[in-house]
Scaffold this motif. Sequence first.
Motif, PDB file in Angstrom:
ATOM      1  N   THR A   1       1.353   0.291   7.813  1.00  0.00           N
ATOM      2  CA  THR A   1       0.744  -0.983   8.196  1.00  0.00           C
ATOM      3  C   THR A   1      -0.030  -0.836   9.490  1.00  0.00           C
ATOM      4  O   THR A   1       0.257   0.040  10.315  1.00  0.00           O
ATOM      5  CB  THR A   1       1.828  -2.074   8.357  1.00  0.00           C
ATOM      6  OG1 THR A   1       1.203  -3.316   8.658  1.00  0.00           O
ATOM      7  CG2 THR A   1       2.779  -1.731   9.482  1.00  0.00           C
TER       8      THR A   1
ATOM      9  N   THR B   1      -1.431  -3.415   4.717  1.00  0.00           N
ATOM     10  CA  THR B   1      -0.309  -2.580   4.292  1.00  0.00           C
ATOM     11  C   THR B   1      -0.764  -1.696   3.141  1.00  0.00           C
ATOM     12  O   THR B   1      -1.537  -2.135   2.269  1.00  0.00           O
ATOM     13  CB  THR B   1       0.891  -3.430   3.840  1.00  0.00           C
ATOM     14  OG1 THR B   1       0.462  -4.333   2.812  1.00  0.00           O
ATOM     15  CG2 THR B   1       1.471  -4.208   4.996  1.00  0.00           C
TER      16      THR B   1
ATOM     17  N   GLU C   1      -2.891  -4.115   0.556  1.00  0.00           N
ATOM     18  CA  GLU C   1      -3.037  -5.562   0.570  1.00  0.00           C
ATOM     19  C   GLU C   1      -3.372  -5.995   1.993  1.00  0.00           C
ATOM     20  O   GLU C   1      -2.839  -5.448   2.970  1.00  0.00           O
ATOM     21  CB  GLU C   1      -1.758  -6.249   0.088  1.00  0.00           C
ATOM     22  CG  GLU C   1      -1.915  -7.760  -0.050  1.00  0.00           C
ATOM     23  CD  GLU C   1      -0.749  -8.391  -0.789  1.00  0.00           C
ATOM     24  OE1 GLU C   1      -0.711  -9.638  -0.866  1.00  0.00           O
ATOM     25  OE2 GLU C   1       0.112  -7.647  -1.273  1.00  0.00           O
TER      26      GLU C   1
ATOM     27  N   ASP D   1      -3.874  -9.369   4.618  1.00  0.00           N
ATOM     28  CA  ASP D   1      -3.638 -10.783   4.898  1.00  0.00           C
ATOM     29  C   ASP D   1      -4.323 -11.147   6.208  1.00  0.00           C
ATOM     30  O   ASP D   1      -4.276 -10.386   7.188  1.00  0.00           O
ATOM     31  CB  ASP D   1      -2.145 -11.088   5.006  1.00  0.00           C
ATOM     32  CG  ASP D   1      -1.491 -11.181   3.634  1.00  0.00           C
ATOM     33  OD1 ASP D   1      -2.218 -11.090   2.631  1.00  0.00           O
ATOM     34  OD2 ASP D   1      -0.251 -11.320   3.578  1.00  0.00           O
TER      35      ASP D   1
ATOM     36  N   GLN E   1       4.527 -10.425   2.021  1.00  0.00           N
ATOM     37  CA  GLN E   1       4.218  -9.282   1.167  1.00  0.00           C
ATOM     38  C   GLN E   1       5.493  -8.632   0.619  1.00  0.00           C
ATOM     39  O   GLN E   1       5.556  -8.244  -0.551  1.00  0.00           O
ATOM     40  CB  GLN E   1       3.402  -8.252   1.950  1.00  0.00           C
ATOM     41  CG  GLN E   1       2.030  -8.758   2.379  1.00  0.00           C
ATOM     42  CD  GLN E   1       1.194  -7.687   3.045  1.00  0.00           C
ATOM     43  OE1 GLN E   1       1.525  -6.515   2.985  1.00  0.00           O
ATOM     44  NE2 GLN E   1       0.103  -8.089   3.679  1.00  0.00           N
TER      45      GLN E   1
ATOM     46  N   ARG F   1       6.887 -10.363  -2.326  1.00  0.00           N
ATOM     47  CA  ARG F   1       6.198 -10.144  -3.600  1.00  0.00           C
ATOM     48  C   ARG F   1       6.504  -8.768  -4.187  1.00  0.00           C
ATOM     49  O   ARG F   1       6.625  -8.629  -5.413  1.00  0.00           O
ATOM     50  CB  ARG F   1       4.682 -10.287  -3.406  1.00  0.00           C
ATOM     51  CG  ARG F   1       4.241 -11.702  -3.107  1.00  0.00           C
ATOM     52  CD  ARG F   1       2.720 -11.832  -3.206  1.00  0.00           C
ATOM     53  NE  ARG F   1       2.039 -11.104  -2.144  1.00  0.00           N
ATOM     54  CZ  ARG F   1       1.688 -11.645  -0.970  1.00  0.00           C
ATOM     55  NH1 ARG F   1       1.980 -12.909  -0.715  1.00  0.00           N
ATOM     56  NH2 ARG F   1       1.062 -10.926  -0.069  1.00  0.00           N
ATOM     57  N   TYR F   2       6.613  -7.747  -3.342  1.00  0.00           N
ATOM     58  CA  TYR F   2       6.711  -6.370  -3.865  1.00  0.00           C
ATOM     59  C   TYR F   2       8.045  -5.691  -3.553  1.00  0.00           C
ATOM     60  O   TYR F   2       8.304  -4.603  -4.038  1.00  0.00           O
ATOM     61  CB  TYR F   2       5.579  -5.511  -3.279  1.00  0.00           C
ATOM     62  CG  TYR F   2       4.216  -6.105  -3.525  1.00  0.00           C
ATOM     63  CD1 TYR F   2       3.653  -6.106  -4.802  1.00  0.00           C
ATOM     64  CD2 TYR F   2       3.493  -6.683  -2.484  1.00  0.00           C
ATOM     65  CE1 TYR F   2       2.401  -6.655  -5.024  1.00  0.00           C
ATOM     66  CE2 TYR F   2       2.244  -7.232  -2.696  1.00  0.00           C
ATOM     67  CZ  TYR F   2       1.705  -7.220  -3.973  1.00  0.00           C
ATOM     68  OH  TYR F   2       0.466  -7.762  -4.204  1.00  0.00           O
TER      69      TYR F   2
END
Length: 247
Positions: free
Chosen positions: A190, A203, A212, A214, A231, A234-235
């Motif tokens: 990150t 990230t 991804e 943001d 995040q 979600r993952y």
Amino acid sequence: MMLKLQWYNPTIKYQPGKQMELADTLSRSTLADYTSEVETTPVSMLDFLAISSEKLIQLQNCTKEELSNLIETINSGWPDTRAQLPISLRPYWDVRSEIAVSDGLIFRGMRVVVPPSLCPRMLQLVHESHLGIVKCKQRAREVLYWPCMNADIEETVKNCARCAEFQNKPAPQPLMPTKPPEHPYQEVGTDLLYYNGKHYILTVDFHSKFFEVDELLDESSTTAICALKRQFARYGIPQILRGDNGP
């Protein structure tokens, strides 16, 4: 001394010197018929200078021509404030109590005050052996002084092509590649980035190279943590999160 005083309980009180009449009188009062029989030998500051006659005459002439205002100020006395000095003499204000005139030269302690026209030549002599910033400063401080001398030496060494070529450099280290993880989102990298007037957090999954981004309202740690939590929701939570040790 502590063993001798352990039987007592002394109280220490400060007494100003002006109130200690006996000690003050004995330290300042001298005998009327006291005469010194010690022979004195005059000492010249030039005896401590390793300089040829020609260079000494040149140094005296340049000092007389370029630093005449400084010599006059030293002999007549310094003003009460720095603002009362001419602009050319203000760099000497902080060392005014250390400089004196002797034998046509100005000394700061045992160091010769160099006139401005001779500073480039002195810099060249100091840096002649290419010893580096620390050694050059140490060498110059033994015999020379002029305002901003340390800064001039640093600038000279930094701009020296030979010093840059042969300066000590750390040995190049071999690349240490990161072993790819076995599962997606097991190890994530990150970083924060700034683009087009906005802040983002990025990230990257080390297994799939999926990334991804943001947008962040600000660069505070709380905002970054909230974005990463979204995040991870979600993952999944990674086992390792790598960053560049940023704030």
